[in-house]
Write an enzyme that holds these catalytic residues in place. Structure first.
Site, PDB file in Angstrom:
ATOM      1  N   LYS A 108       0.820  -1.211   0.000  1.00  0.00           N
ATOM      2  CA  LYS A 108       0.000   0.000   0.000  1.00  0.00           C
ATOM      3  C   LYS A 108       0.862   1.273   0.000  1.00  0.00           C
ATOM      4  O   LYS A 108       0.367   2.351  -0.306  1.00  0.00           O
ATOM      5  CB  LYS A 108      -0.973  -0.006   1.169  1.00  0.00           C
ATOM      6  CG  LYS A 108      -2.055  -1.072   0.983  1.00  0.00           C
ATOM      7  CD  LYS A 108      -3.159  -0.977   2.002  1.00  0.00           C
ATOM      8  CE  LYS A 108      -4.257  -1.990   1.735  1.00  0.00           C
ATOM      9  NZ  LYS A 108      -3.831  -3.387   1.986  1.00  0.00           N
TER      10      LYS A 108
HETATM   11  C1  LIG Z   1      -4.489  -4.521   1.365  1.00  0.00           C
HETATM   12  C2  LIG Z   1      -3.726  -5.808   1.338  1.00  0.00           C
HETATM   13  C3  LIG Z   1      -4.069  -6.869   0.464  1.00  0.00           C
HETATM   14  C4  LIG Z   1      -5.276  -6.830  -0.433  1.00  0.00           C
HETATM   15  O1  LIG Z   1      -5.129  -5.935  -1.490  1.00  0.00           O
HETATM   16  P1  LIG Z   1      -6.394  -5.466  -2.348  1.00  0.00           P
HETATM   17  O2  LIG Z   1      -5.896  -4.450  -3.270  1.00  0.00           O
HETATM   18  O3  LIG Z   1      -7.396  -4.942  -1.349  1.00  0.00           O
HETATM   19  O4  LIG Z   1      -6.918  -6.694  -3.034  1.00  0.00           O
HETATM   20  C5  LIG Z   1      -3.257  -7.995   0.448  1.00  0.00           C
HETATM   21  N1  LIG Z   1      -2.200  -8.107   1.284  1.00  0.00           N
HETATM   22  C6  LIG Z   1      -1.850  -7.133   2.137  1.00  0.00           C
HETATM   23  C7  LIG Z   1      -0.686  -7.323   3.036  1.00  0.00           C
HETATM   24  C8  LIG Z   1      -2.600  -5.938   2.197  1.00  0.00           C
HETATM   25  O5  LIG Z   1      -2.257  -4.976   3.067  1.00  0.00           O
END
Ligand SMILES: *Cc1c(COP(=O)(O)O)cnc(C)c1O
Length: 432
Positions: A108
């Site tokens: 993210k």
């Molecule tokens: C947010 C997140 C996901 C999921 O990602 P999306 O874009 O919501 O499908 C997977 N793994 C981790 C560690 C995350 O923080």
């Protein structure tokens, strides 16, 4: 030419990139999507394997922001946002795309850091700072706080449920200071979310502050995520020559949607595996053809505990079911299988997966065993550093050292104000 953005729910009105990014959600409650997905120039397609990450970032993002962010400003945003690596490491016969080298050790960071610098650029010259208000149950708050930390012209206020997030998460949010303020709410995450919502419709607050949200459905968080797919596909194409599949551990499906954008633009990607935990709304949809969102179930890969993936609306707006079935395979994985995978991969390859990456690895392995991958080269996305989930991982693999950036966060001193779970208390805190 400038890109226009429409809502997933109606094509009647279109907005420019700045409006789509700063508004977050369309007025009709839909998500913003580009009116069409641009194509890489053929010069880019031909030399993608030898281009730098920043160059690929520039070529990928430029058509989405052209006419609104000039080239030199865009390059500056990209170089500031993506100032860490995204390597593909070889583990057995697969690749692992490590997306956890950013400041909060999860993918993210790519979206949050790009969004922060983009907002700052779009708001340049405004005398009032922009206030980003965000409620968090833990992880998003840290990525947003870190992404916006020190970014000019922007203040961030993060609300979190007091005593209900981990000490490390609290330090990531409340230990930064400067333009980041933290409010501990005496209540639940739902209270925090309700209070944020009501602040956006509170006339007294809106009269004093320019506010925006940093929601995960923001198009300016999605587009930058296409960059690492394009970059990794270029490298894979250079050394393999086989069909390439990315396996994406998915919750709200923003990450996967970004991958689909990169493929549509012309990056050398054959297809994707959408891996989920027991929250299997999407694999069920691909199989049955009917979409049935449901309440989420708690798992050890908790960032993917989503029963109604928010980006499904985007995927559906771009690709009919038949096409999704052509590009995508999907597979769901239980907690037991996730733990077993962490153990097996650790023992066999001396590589430690986090629970989300393990979901991806197991899904790829099973589909391969079922003969559904036709010998394709699979790159699994490792979405977070395993040490972030030490409560799950350490009992399986033994002690895990924290990566440098988390040690640094661990050493911060958290400082926040505490308020009751009342709208009036948030108003007072914001207007103080
Ligand atoms: C947010 C997140 C996901 C999921 O990602 P999306 O874009 O919501 O499908 C997977 N793994 C981790 C560690 C995350 O923080």
């Amino acid at each position: 030419m400038r890109m226009r953005y429409i809502s997933t729910r109606s094509t009647a009105q279109s907005v420019c990139f700045a409006d789509a990014a700063l508004r977050g959600l369309a007025e009709d409650g839909g998500l913003f999507i580009p009116i069409s997905i641009p194509q890489y120039r053929s010069a880019v397609k031909n030399s993608i394997s030898s281009m730098s990450f920043s160059e690929i970032g520039f070529e990928t993002i430029k058509p989405f922001v052209e006419g609104e962010i000039p080239d030199n400003a865009l390059m500056e945003i990209i170089e500031g946002a993506f100032n860490f690596e995204a390597p593909v490491v070889k583990v057995g016969s697969r690749g692992i795309l490590e997306l956890f080298h950013g400041p909060t050790a999860a993918f993210k960071d790519f979206g949050a850091r790009f969004m922060a610098r983009t907002f700052s650029y779009l708001r340049r010259g405004d005398s009032k700072p922009l206030t980003i208000l965000v409620a968090t149950s833990g992880d998003t708050g840290g990525a947003v706080a870190s992404g916006f930390y020190g970014v000019e012209g922007i203040k961030v206020t993060v609300l979190y449920p007091k005593g209900r997030i981990s000490p490390l998460q609290e330090k990531q949010i409340a230990g930064l200071g400067e333009n980041i303020s933290a409010i501990a709410v005496e209540g639940s995450f739902d209270d925090c979310q309700r209070m944020v919502k009501s602040a956006f419709s509170n006339k007294r607050i809106c009269a004093c502050l320019d506010m925006s949200s940093a929601n995960s459905i923001n198009i300016s968080r999605l587009i930058p995520q296409a960059v690492y797919y394009a970059a990794a596909s270029g490298k894979a194409a250079a050394c393999n020559g086989e069909a390439l599949l990315f396996c994406v551990p998915s919750g709200n499906f923003g990450n996967l949607t970004a991958g689909l954008y990169a493929r549509e633009m012309g990056a050398p990607i054959s297809g994707f595996i959408a891996a989920t935990n027991i929250n299997k709304t999407f694999p069920d949809y691909l199989e049955s053809g009917s979409y049935k969102p449901c309440a989420s179930v708690a798992t050890i890969s908790n960032a993917m505990d989503v029963g109604a993936p928010s980006n499904f609306e985007r995927m559906q707006a771009h690709w009919p079911l038949s096409e999704m079935r052509h590009i995508l395979k999907s597979f769901y994985v239980t907690d037991e299988e996730t733990r077993l995978t962490i153990k097996t991969v650790h023992n066999r390859y001396a590589y430690t997966l986090d629970p989300h990456g393990a979901v991806g690895w197991f899904a790829a392995e099973q589909l391969e065993k079922q003969g559904k991958l036709n010998g394709a080269y699979v790159v699994v996305l490792e979405t977070a550093h395993p040490a972030k989930f030490s409560d799950v991982v350490e009992p399986i693999t033994g002690a895990l050292p924290l990566p440098e950036q988390l040690v640094e966060a661990q050493n911060r001193l958290a400082s926040s104000i505490t308020i009751p779970a009342k709208d009036s208390a948030l108003e007072a805190a914001l207007l103080d």
